[in-house]
Design a protein around this motif. Structure first.
Motif, PDB file in Angstrom:
ATOM      1  N   CYS A  31      -8.411  22.176 -14.942  1.00  0.00           N
ATOM      2  CA  CYS A  31      -8.350  23.169 -13.861  1.00  0.00           C
ATOM      3  C   CYS A  31      -9.142  24.420 -14.224  1.00  0.00           C
ATOM      4  N   CYS A  44      -3.468  21.198  -8.069  1.00  0.00           N
ATOM      5  CA  CYS A  44      -4.251  20.065  -8.567  1.00  0.00           C
ATOM      6  C   CYS A  44      -3.462  19.261  -9.595  1.00  0.00           C
ATOM      7  N   CYS A  47      -1.701  26.411  -8.873  1.00  0.00           N
ATOM      8  CA  CYS A  47      -2.679  25.450  -8.378  1.00  0.00           C
ATOM      9  C   CYS A  47      -2.052  24.079  -8.177  1.00  0.00           C
ATOM     10  N   HIS A  90      -1.940  28.213 -13.780  1.00  0.00           N
ATOM     11  CA  HIS A  90      -0.666  27.512 -13.979  1.00  0.00           C
ATOM     12  C   HIS A  90       0.239  28.285 -14.937  1.00  0.00           C
ATOM     13  N   HIS A 146     -13.401  23.487  -6.650  1.00  0.00           N
ATOM     14  CA  HIS A 146     -11.978  23.226  -6.837  1.00  0.00           C
ATOM     15  C   HIS A 146     -11.161  23.760  -5.657  1.00  0.00           C
TER      16      HIS A 146
END
Ligand SMILES: [Zn+2]
Length: 86
Positions: free
Chosen positions: A51, A45, A43, A85, A33
């Motif tokens: 995640c 993503c 993050c 997050h 990742h």
């Protein structure tokens, strides 16, 4: 497969081997990742469900409970347990 968590099996109870297996799988996911999305926090993503940073906090809590002070060398897991997050 990297196995930086195998030493913990000796410090935990009967469920330790399963948790160590989870930690090893998480580690490989997290490394992949980071290669893909970088290390900035939160993050980038955008996929909270998939995640691995979302799993880090839970895994760290469970590892601390199962292995206590033996988790001190797990800096990779500990770092990522703090920057998930939101
Ligand atoms: Zn992510």
């Amino acid at each position: 497969m990297t196995t930086p968590y195998r030493y913990l099996v000796a410090s935990g109870d009967g469920a330790a081997a399963d948790l160590v297996e989870e930690l090893c799988i998480w580690h490989d996911r997290m490394v992949a990742h980071l290669r893909r999305h970088g290390a900035s926090a939160p993050c980038p993503c955008g996929d909270q469900d998939a995640c691995p940073r979302e799993d880090a906090r839970d895994l760290w809590t469970r590892a601390r409970r199962a292995f206590g002070p033996a988790t001190a060398p797990l800096t990779f897991l500990r770092q990522h347990s703090g920057d998930a997050h939101g």
